[in-house]
Design an enzyme around this catalytic site. Structure first.
Site, mmCIF file in Angstrom:
data_model
loop_
_atom_site.group_PDB
_atom_site.id
_atom_site.type_symbol
_atom_site.label_atom_id
_atom_site.label_comp_id
_atom_site.label_asym_id
_atom_site.label_seq_id
_atom_site.Cartn_x
_atom_site.Cartn_y
_atom_site.Cartn_z
ATOM 1 N N GLN A 9 0.829 -1.201 0.000
ATOM 2 C CA GLN A 9 0.000 0.000 0.000
ATOM 3 C C GLN A 9 0.866 1.255 0.000
ATOM 4 O O GLN A 9 1.229 1.751 -1.051
ATOM 5 C CB GLN A 9 -0.951 -0.024 1.192
ATOM 6 C CG GLN A 9 -2.117 0.940 1.068
ATOM 7 C CD GLN A 9 -3.310 0.535 1.927
ATOM 8 O OE1 GLN A 9 -3.389 -0.568 2.446
ATOM 9 N NE2 GLN A 9 -4.249 1.436 2.067
ATOM 10 N N ASP A 10 1.228 1.766 1.169
ATOM 11 C CA ASP A 10 2.173 2.885 1.189
ATOM 12 C C ASP A 10 3.338 2.536 2.117
ATOM 13 O O ASP A 10 3.269 1.549 2.846
ATOM 14 C CB ASP A 10 1.491 4.214 1.545
ATOM 15 C CG ASP A 10 0.929 4.272 2.954
ATOM 16 O OD1 ASP A 10 0.759 3.208 3.576
ATOM 17 O OD2 ASP A 10 0.639 5.384 3.426
ATOM 18 N N PRO A 11 4.414 3.307 2.073
ATOM 19 C CA PRO A 11 5.608 2.930 2.832
ATOM 20 C C PRO A 11 5.368 2.938 4.343
ATOM 21 O O PRO A 11 4.468 3.613 4.848
ATOM 22 C CB PRO A 11 6.625 4.016 2.448
ATOM 23 C CG PRO A 11 6.134 4.585 1.161
ATOM 24 C CD PRO A 11 4.645 4.498 1.231
ATOM 25 N N ASN A 70 -1.004 6.756 4.954
ATOM 26 C CA ASN A 70 -1.868 7.201 3.847
ATOM 27 C C ASN A 70 -1.854 8.715 3.627
ATOM 28 O O ASN A 70 -2.714 9.243 2.919
ATOM 29 C CB ASN A 70 -3.318 6.727 4.036
ATOM 30 C CG ASN A 70 -3.434 5.219 3.987
ATOM 31 O OD1 ASN A 70 -2.899 4.580 3.081
ATOM 32 N ND2 ASN A 70 -4.110 4.635 4.970
#
EC number: 3.2.2.27
Length: 225
Positions: A64-66, A134
């Site tokens: 998804q995101d880091p 996010n």
């Protein structure tokens, strides 16, 4: 944040850096990096593509995101830098690997060995503000990483896409080429792993598919550091 990718991704993705969405993303990122702590480091943003070239990609593991904690993210989904505690989802990935292959759980979460063998560890969003999951969602990265998936979808040589959880599975609509394979389950997060990730055997499924294609299998064992 324009980046000259040094392998075959370079010419394939060069048009993206000239598009309006990326120009807006570039302005946003310059502001974010100058006024906040943002992960990963600028030079690590595109590491997934740097480590795993287009032609060498055998498998995609979509994240998804880091990670948004200090010293964790370095541009590869699920992976953390050496010397950092293994995050819970990755620990569950290691537990499944142990159950499949008997490998000991390593003392680190550094997955570069996978990337160097053709496992593209791609997040759908490539940057994040410290402590704010996010926080860079919807700023343009999704267009860029969708294009990465579309380019792989256009390839004749099969790619195995591993989609864990609903966020990753939402990208199935981009994978339309029947040459490619999809392996999916719930996410390895502690919130969901017992609902179908444990026992799903994704790693051996990948190697069975690769062996049937006459391709070299992935050595999934991560060494201690």
């Amino acid at each position: 944040m324009k980046h000259v990718l040094k392998n075959d991704w370079g010419p394939l993705l060069a048009p993206e850096f000239e598009k309006e969405y990326y120009r807006e993303l570039d302005v946003f990122l310059k502001e974010e990096y100058s006024t906040h702590v943002v992960y990963p480091k600028i030079e690590d943003i595109f590491n997934a593509l740097e480590y795993t070239s287009y032609e060498n990609t055998k498998v995609v593991i979509l994240g998804q995101d880091p990670y948004h904690g200090p010293n964790q993210a370095h541009g590869l989904s699920f992976s953390v830098q050496p010397g950092v505690k293994t995050p819970p989802s990755l620990l569950n990935m290691y537990k499944e690997l142990r159950d499949e292959y008997g490998y000991d759980i390593p003392n680190n979460g550094y997955l570069v060995k996978w990337a160097e063998q053709g496992v593209l560890l791609l997040n759908t969003v490539l940057t994040v503000r410290q402590g704010e999951a996010n926080s860079h969602k919807g700023k343009g990265w999704e267009h860029f990483t969708d294009r990465v998936i579309e380019l792989l979808n256009e390839r004749e040589k099969p790619v195995i896409f591993i989609l864990w959880g609903r966020h990753a599975q939402a990208k199935k609509k981009l994978i339309t080429n029947p040459n490619h394979q999809i392996i999916e389950s719930v996410h390895p997060s502690p919130l969901s792993a017992r609902r179908g990730f444990f026992g799903s055997k994704p790693y051996s499924k990948v190697n069975t598919i690769l062996a049937n294609m006459g391709e070299g299998e992935i050595d999934w064992e991560i060494p201690n550091l």
